[in-house]
Design an enzyme around this catalytic site. Structure first.
Site, PDB file in Angstrom:
ATOM      1  N   ASN A 155      -5.168  -8.967  -8.690  1.00  0.00           N
ATOM      2  CA  ASN A 155      -5.427  -7.998  -9.750  1.00  0.00           C
ATOM      3  C   ASN A 155      -4.247  -7.838 -10.694  1.00  0.00           C
ATOM      4  OD1 ASN A 155      -6.839  -5.925 -11.096  1.00  0.00           O
ATOM      5  ND2 ASN A 155      -5.655  -4.392  -9.970  1.00  0.00           N
ATOM      6  N   GLN A 168     -10.371 -19.332   1.665  1.00  0.00           N
ATOM      7  CA  GLN A 168     -10.695 -17.979   1.234  1.00  0.00           C
ATOM      8  C   GLN A 168     -11.299 -17.949  -0.174  1.00  0.00           C
ATOM      9  OE1 GLN A 168     -11.230 -15.097   2.250  1.00  0.00           O
ATOM     10  NE2 GLN A 168     -10.622 -15.605   4.354  1.00  0.00           N
ATOM     11  N   ALA A 170      -5.856   3.612   1.905  1.00  0.00           N
ATOM     12  CA  ALA A 170      -4.828   4.442   1.265  1.00  0.00           C
ATOM     13  C   ALA A 170      -3.519   3.675   1.389  1.00  0.00           C
ATOM     14  CB  ALA A 170      -4.703   5.790   1.964  1.00  0.00           C
ATOM     15  N   GLU A 200     -12.448   2.775   0.621  1.00  0.00           N
ATOM     16  CA  GLU A 200     -11.135   2.409   0.066  1.00  0.00           C
ATOM     17  C   GLU A 200     -10.012   2.874   0.986  1.00  0.00           C
ATOM     18  OE1 GLU A 200      -9.969   3.996  -3.783  1.00  0.00           O
ATOM     19  OE2 GLU A 200      -7.912   3.302  -3.431  1.00  0.00           O
ATOM     20  N   ASP A 209      -1.025   1.233  -5.179  1.00  0.00           N
ATOM     21  CA  ASP A 209      -0.973   0.933  -6.618  1.00  0.00           C
ATOM     22  C   ASP A 209      -1.321  -0.509  -6.987  1.00  0.00           C
ATOM     23  OD1 ASP A 209       1.455   2.866  -8.575  1.00  0.00           O
ATOM     24  OD2 ASP A 209      -0.629   3.223  -8.001  1.00  0.00           O
ATOM     25  N   LYS A 215      -6.700  -0.961  -5.755  1.00  0.00           N
ATOM     26  CA  LYS A 215      -7.863  -0.802  -4.853  1.00  0.00           C
ATOM     27  C   LYS A 215      -8.951   0.023  -5.536  1.00  0.00           C
ATOM     28  CE  LYS A 215      -5.535   1.169  -1.610  1.00  0.00           C
ATOM     29  NZ  LYS A 215      -4.155   1.081  -2.167  1.00  0.00           N
ATOM     30  N   THR A 216      -8.542   1.157  -6.142  1.00  0.00           N
ATOM     31  CA  THR A 216      -9.540   2.016  -6.785  1.00  0.00           C
ATOM     32  C   THR A 216     -10.182   1.308  -7.969  1.00  0.00           C
ATOM     33  OG1 THR A 216      -8.361   4.018  -6.101  1.00  0.00           O
ATOM     34  CG2 THR A 216      -9.908   4.242  -7.939  1.00  0.00           C
ATOM     35  N   PHE A 217      -9.361   0.614  -8.745  1.00  0.00           N
ATOM     36  CA  PHE A 217      -9.870  -0.098  -9.922  1.00  0.00           C
ATOM     37  C   PHE A 217     -10.911  -1.136  -9.485  1.00  0.00           C
ATOM     38  CE2 PHE A 217      -9.209  -0.892 -14.431  1.00  0.00           C
ATOM     39  CZ  PHE A 217      -9.707  -2.179 -14.604  1.00  0.00           C
ATOM     40  N   LYS A 274     -13.538   7.306  -0.081  1.00  0.00           N
ATOM     41  CA  LYS A 274     -12.076   7.315   0.051  1.00  0.00           C
ATOM     42  C   LYS A 274     -11.732   8.305   1.144  1.00  0.00           C
ATOM     43  CE  LYS A 274      -7.669   6.794  -1.486  1.00  0.00           C
ATOM     44  NZ  LYS A 274      -6.908   5.576  -1.786  1.00  0.00           N
TER      45      LYS A 274
HETATM   46  N1  ATP Z   1      -6.981  -4.746 -13.787  1.00  0.00           N
HETATM   47  C1  ATP Z   1      -6.503  -3.571 -14.261  1.00  0.00           C
HETATM   48  N2  ATP Z   1      -6.487  -3.325 -15.596  1.00  0.00           N
HETATM   49  C2  ATP Z   1      -6.001  -2.168 -16.074  1.00  0.00           C
HETATM   50  N3  ATP Z   1      -5.478  -1.167 -15.321  1.00  0.00           N
HETATM   51  C3  ATP Z   1      -5.460  -1.369 -13.966  1.00  0.00           C
HETATM   52  C4  ATP Z   1      -5.973  -2.560 -13.379  1.00  0.00           C
HETATM   53  N4  ATP Z   1      -5.826  -2.456 -12.028  1.00  0.00           N
HETATM   54  C5  ATP Z   1      -5.244  -1.260 -11.795  1.00  0.00           C
HETATM   55  N5  ATP Z   1      -5.041  -0.586 -12.945  1.00  0.00           N
HETATM   56  C6  ATP Z   1      -4.420   0.737 -13.079  1.00  0.00           C
HETATM   57  O1  ATP Z   1      -3.235   0.714 -12.273  1.00  0.00           O
HETATM   58  C7  ATP Z   1      -3.059   1.984 -11.603  1.00  0.00           C
HETATM   59  C8  ATP Z   1      -3.072   1.744 -10.072  1.00  0.00           C
HETATM   60  O2  ATP Z   1      -4.347   1.245  -9.698  1.00  0.00           O
HETATM   61  P1  ATP Z   1      -5.179   1.946  -8.530  1.00  0.00           P
HETATM   62  O3  ATP Z   1      -5.123   3.432  -8.663  1.00  0.00           O
HETATM   63  O4  ATP Z   1      -6.521   1.305  -8.522  1.00  0.00           O
HETATM   64  O5  ATP Z   1      -4.308   1.505  -7.268  1.00  0.00           O
HETATM   65  P2  ATP Z   1      -4.619   1.796  -5.732  1.00  0.00           P
HETATM   66  O6  ATP Z   1      -4.291   0.566  -4.976  1.00  0.00           O
HETATM   67  O7  ATP Z   1      -6.008   2.324  -5.613  1.00  0.00           O
HETATM   68  O8  ATP Z   1      -3.566   2.946  -5.386  1.00  0.00           O
HETATM   69  P3  ATP Z   1      -3.601   3.959  -4.105  1.00  0.00           P
HETATM   70  O9  ATP Z   1      -2.851   3.268  -3.024  1.00  0.00           O
HETATM   71  O10 ATP Z   1      -2.897   5.185  -4.635  1.00  0.00           O
HETATM   72  O11 ATP Z   1      -5.039   4.226  -3.780  1.00  0.00           O
HETATM   73  C9  ATP Z   1      -4.228   2.867 -12.061  1.00  0.00           C
HETATM   74  O12 ATP Z   1      -3.813   3.629 -13.190  1.00  0.00           O
HETATM   75  C10 ATP Z   1      -5.276   1.855 -12.497  1.00  0.00           C
HETATM   76  O13 ATP Z   1      -6.184   2.382 -13.448  1.00  0.00           O
HETATM   77  C1  DNN Z   2       0.550   8.271  -2.986  1.00  0.00           C
HETATM   78  C2  DNN Z   2      -0.001   6.871  -3.071  1.00  0.00           C
HETATM   79  N1  DNN Z   2      -0.614   6.695  -4.411  1.00  0.00           N
HETATM   80  C3  DNN Z   2      -1.058   6.594  -2.015  1.00  0.00           C
HETATM   81  N2  DNN Z   2      -2.163   7.536  -2.174  1.00  0.00           N
HETATM   82  C4  DNN Z   2      -0.541   6.672  -0.592  1.00  0.00           C
HETATM   83  C5  DNN Z   2       0.458   5.569  -0.307  1.00  0.00           C
HETATM   84  C6  DNN Z   2       0.898   5.568   1.144  1.00  0.00           C
HETATM   85  C7  DNN Z   2       2.017   4.549   1.384  1.00  0.00           C
HETATM   86  C8  DNN Z   2       2.582   4.667   2.781  1.00  0.00           C
HETATM   87  C9  DNN Z   2       3.698   3.618   2.988  1.00  0.00           C
HETATM   88  O1  DNN Z   2       3.351   2.419   3.191  1.00  0.00           O
HETATM   89  O2  DNN Z   2       4.886   3.945   2.824  1.00  0.00           O
HETATM   90 MG    MG Z   3      -6.707   4.135  -4.925  1.00  0.00          MG
END
Ligand code: ATP
Ligand code: DNN
Ligand code: MG
Length: 233
Positions: free
Chosen positions: A177, A199, A117, A115, A12, A15-17, A37
């Protein structure tokens, strides 16, 4: 080296964003880009439709056509660690299958954005110690690390960088982010820059839409490698 991972300090973090932003940024530069992914967990439901957030973001926002079976290898409904979500479905995640797919995509695309997980130490199998970090290391690709600016980020980010360094995995830069300009966030960013002075840092604001970043060049420095110097024909 045109291919890389987008990994996070946690689930959360965005990463996806960020991967979606990077995909569009590089597509606009004229590169043929595929986001991949390997494993996604947590099926979503909306208006009687089920979907997965990660791949639906790629498909919805890509500026080039994408084939669903190019961008994902495993999808499991339980919002859980990949090893457990797979176990609940009686399935098994193959590290070799993921690595072979990454190789195959590199032959077909200019840029492959993989990406992760969750964070780095995420188990992929219930009865072995295989983690996502092992796959990243075996892929021999560099990573972009996504973190957040809020309380807790200093420890999470430095621990993640320590884990990458210990495996000899190249860090291309850090994306902080969902920045919301608070004083503690400013100090957290300064502190991280003090601890890791060499970095590349990119700060991405929160509460924005994907399209709102379209005209910004926030990734120039992050992607300022031979990748951008060789514009595609
Ligand atoms: N800079 C941003 N502005 C607005 N919304 C954001 C931003 N970054 C992330 N979000 C929102 O926050 C939520 C979590 O982001 P995201 O799904 O990209 O996390 P993730 O790291 O990919 O999670 P996962 O581990 O499940 O893959 C999503 O609803 C995403 O759209
Ligand atoms: C469900 C969540 N949004 C991700 N797709 C998967 C997160 C795995 C976390 C594992 C852990 O560190 O406990
Ligand atoms: Mg993601």
């Amino acid at each position: 080296m045109n291919h890389f991972w987008v990994v996070g300090t946690d689930t959360d973090v965005g990463k996806t964003f960020i991967a979606t932003l990077l995909m569009r940024y590089l597509q606009k530069k004229g590169f043929k880009v595929v986001p991949y992914k390997p494993v996604q967990t947590g099926v979503m439901k909306k208006n009687n439709k089920t979907y997965y957030h990660d791949t639906s973001s790629y498909l919805n926002y890509s500026l080039q056509p994408l084939s669903p079976n190019s961008i994902n290898s495993y999808s499991f409904p339980a919002p859980a660690s990949p090893h457990y979500a797979a176990e609940l479905e009686g399935e098994w995640i193959s590290g070799a299958k993921i690595l072979n797919k990454i190789e195959q995509l590199q032959d077909e695309y200019d840029v492959v954005i993989c990406e992760g997980a969750g964070g780095l130490y995420v188990p992929l199998q219930s009865h072995t110690s295989l983690t996502l970090l092992d796959i990243i290391q075996r892929s021999k690709l560099p990573v972009v690390l996504v973190t957040h600016p809020k309380l807790g980020t200093i420890n999470h980010t430095l621990l993640s960088i320590g884990a990458l360094n210990a495996r000899g995995i190249e860090l291309l830069g850090i994306v902080i982010n969902q920045y919301e300009h608070s004083e503690i966030e400013k100090n957290n960013i300064q502190t991280l820059q003090r601890f890791i002075p060499h970095q590349q840092f990119v700060v991405v604001e929160g509460n924005r839409t994907i399209e709102s970043f379209d005209e910004e060049t926030i990734f120039e420095r992050l992607m300022n490698r031979e990748l951008l110097r060789t514009t595609r024909s």
